[in-house]
Motif scaffolding. Sequence first.
Motif, PDB file in Angstrom:
ATOM      1  N   LEU A  47       0.841  -1.205   0.000  1.00  0.00           N
ATOM      2  CA  LEU A  47       0.000   0.000   0.000  1.00  0.00           C
ATOM      3  C   LEU A  47       0.878   1.257   0.000  1.00  0.00           C
ATOM      4  CD1 LEU A  47      -2.718  -1.101   2.589  1.00  0.00           C
ATOM      5  CD2 LEU A  47      -2.975  -0.966   0.094  1.00  0.00           C
ATOM      6  N   PHE A  48       1.921   1.265   0.814  1.00  0.00           N
ATOM      7  CA  PHE A  48       2.823   2.413   0.851  1.00  0.00           C
ATOM      8  C   PHE A  48       3.546   2.581  -0.487  1.00  0.00           C
ATOM      9  CE2 PHE A  48       3.385   2.279   5.738  1.00  0.00           C
ATOM     10  CZ  PHE A  48       2.255   3.058   5.895  1.00  0.00           C
ATOM     11  N   ARG A  49       3.966   1.465  -1.083  1.00  0.00           N
ATOM     12  CA  ARG A  49       4.615   1.547  -2.400  1.00  0.00           C
ATOM     13  C   ARG A  49       3.661   2.151  -3.423  1.00  0.00           C
ATOM     14  NH1 ARG A  49       7.667  -2.684  -0.803  1.00  0.00           N
ATOM     15  NH2 ARG A  49       6.069  -4.265  -1.113  1.00  0.00           N
ATOM     16  N   SER A  50       2.408   1.776  -3.356  1.00  0.00           N
ATOM     17  CA  SER A  50       1.412   2.311  -4.284  1.00  0.00           C
ATOM     18  C   SER A  50       1.232   3.818  -4.092  1.00  0.00           C
ATOM     19  CB  SER A  50       0.079   1.586  -4.095  1.00  0.00           C
ATOM     20  OG  SER A  50      -0.883   2.078  -4.982  1.00  0.00           O
ATOM     21  N   VAL A  51       1.181   4.264  -2.856  1.00  0.00           N
ATOM     22  CA  VAL A  51       1.081   5.706  -2.574  1.00  0.00           C
ATOM     23  C   VAL A  51       2.290   6.426  -3.166  1.00  0.00           C
ATOM     24  CG1 VAL A  51       1.155   7.449  -0.741  1.00  0.00           C
ATOM     25  CG2 VAL A  51      -0.363   5.463  -0.509  1.00  0.00           C
ATOM     26  N   ALA A  52       3.495   5.907  -2.912  1.00  0.00           N
ATOM     27  CA  ALA A  52       4.717   6.544  -3.418  1.00  0.00           C
ATOM     28  C   ALA A  52       4.726   6.568  -4.943  1.00  0.00           C
ATOM     29  CB  ALA A  52       5.947   5.805  -2.886  1.00  0.00           C
ATOM     30  N   SER A  53       4.309   5.484  -5.584  1.00  0.00           N
ATOM     31  CA  SER A  53       4.286   5.431  -7.052  1.00  0.00           C
ATOM     32  C   SER A  53       3.340   6.471  -7.630  1.00  0.00           C
ATOM     33  CB  SER A  53       3.849   4.043  -7.531  1.00  0.00           C
ATOM     34  OG  SER A  53       4.805   3.090  -7.184  1.00  0.00           O
ATOM     35  N   ARG A  54       2.190   6.619  -7.017  1.00  0.00           N
ATOM     36  CA  ARG A  54       1.221   7.591  -7.515  1.00  0.00           C
ATOM     37  C   ARG A  54       1.713   9.021  -7.302  1.00  0.00           C
ATOM     38  NH1 ARG A  54      -4.706   6.067  -5.728  1.00  0.00           N
ATOM     39  NH2 ARG A  54      -5.069   8.015  -6.843  1.00  0.00           N
ATOM     40  N   MET A  55       2.378   9.265  -6.175  1.00  0.00           N
ATOM     41  CA  MET A  55       2.900  10.619  -5.934  1.00  0.00           C
ATOM     42  C   MET A  55       4.040  10.951  -6.891  1.00  0.00           C
ATOM     43  SD  MET A  55       2.623  11.000  -1.800  1.00  0.00           S
ATOM     44  CE  MET A  55       3.135  12.728  -1.793  1.00  0.00           C
ATOM     45  N   GLU A  56       4.829   9.946  -7.255  1.00  0.00           N
ATOM     46  CA  GLU A  56       5.952  10.167  -8.166  1.00  0.00           C
ATOM     47  C   GLU A  56       5.484  10.687  -9.523  1.00  0.00           C
ATOM     48  OE1 GLU A  56       9.756   7.769 -10.004  1.00  0.00           O
ATOM     49  OE2 GLU A  56       7.881   6.690  -9.684  1.00  0.00           O
ATOM     50  N   ILE A  57       4.350  10.218 -10.002  1.00  0.00           N
ATOM     51  CA  ILE A  57       3.890  10.599 -11.343  1.00  0.00           C
ATOM     52  C   ILE A  57       2.792  11.658 -11.316  1.00  0.00           C
ATOM     53  CG2 ILE A  57       4.548   8.393 -12.357  1.00  0.00           C
ATOM     54  CD1 ILE A  57       1.565   7.608 -12.239  1.00  0.00           C
TER      55      ILE A  57
END
Length: 190
Positions: A151-161
């Motif tokens: 879930l945290f990885r998904s949050v970070a991925s979405r914020m990156e783009i």
Amino acid sequence: AINIAVKNFSKRYEHRDSDSTFVIIMSHGKRIKNKDAILGVHYHKYLHSNDYFFVENIFSHFNSVNCPALTDKPKVILIQACRGEHEGGVCVSDSVPESDSWVHREKDFVCFMSTLPDVYAYRSPDNGSYLINYIVDVFGTSAHKYDIMELFRSVASRMEIDPRFTREKQILPCIERTTLVRKFYLFPGL
């Protein structure tokens, strides 16, 4: 005041019957004495104020020594605060792509910070913290399928783009001081 609130929360009797706990702090922050600090409402940088709370104290208050009711239970720390005064992006020209009588002092922590060390944390004046908005969205739609690290990885991925973050204001959350030894699901089987 923050230290007292966090310490009091770590002493709550409800922790004995809980499966995990979340500590969420949203405030201004900065580096003080080379440590991440959360600023209290009475902090003022020009008056040598001492109204701040070192993030590392959360780990002391909730460790197995000071909070035995949460031993072997996940403790999730979410912090929305600046960690410095620098921008988050930089241009690079050459980039390559158990025993019953002994427990670890700090175990089963995961700390998700709104930004990298020494970097501003941004928020929308209308909608608040980008990090918290993404957490609410991702956890609300996926917590029944994925463990907390995913879930945290998904949050970070979405914020990156996220197109709202230009190269000058690029922000990326970071996972720190993680000692989870098992996968942690919020709502398994739903």
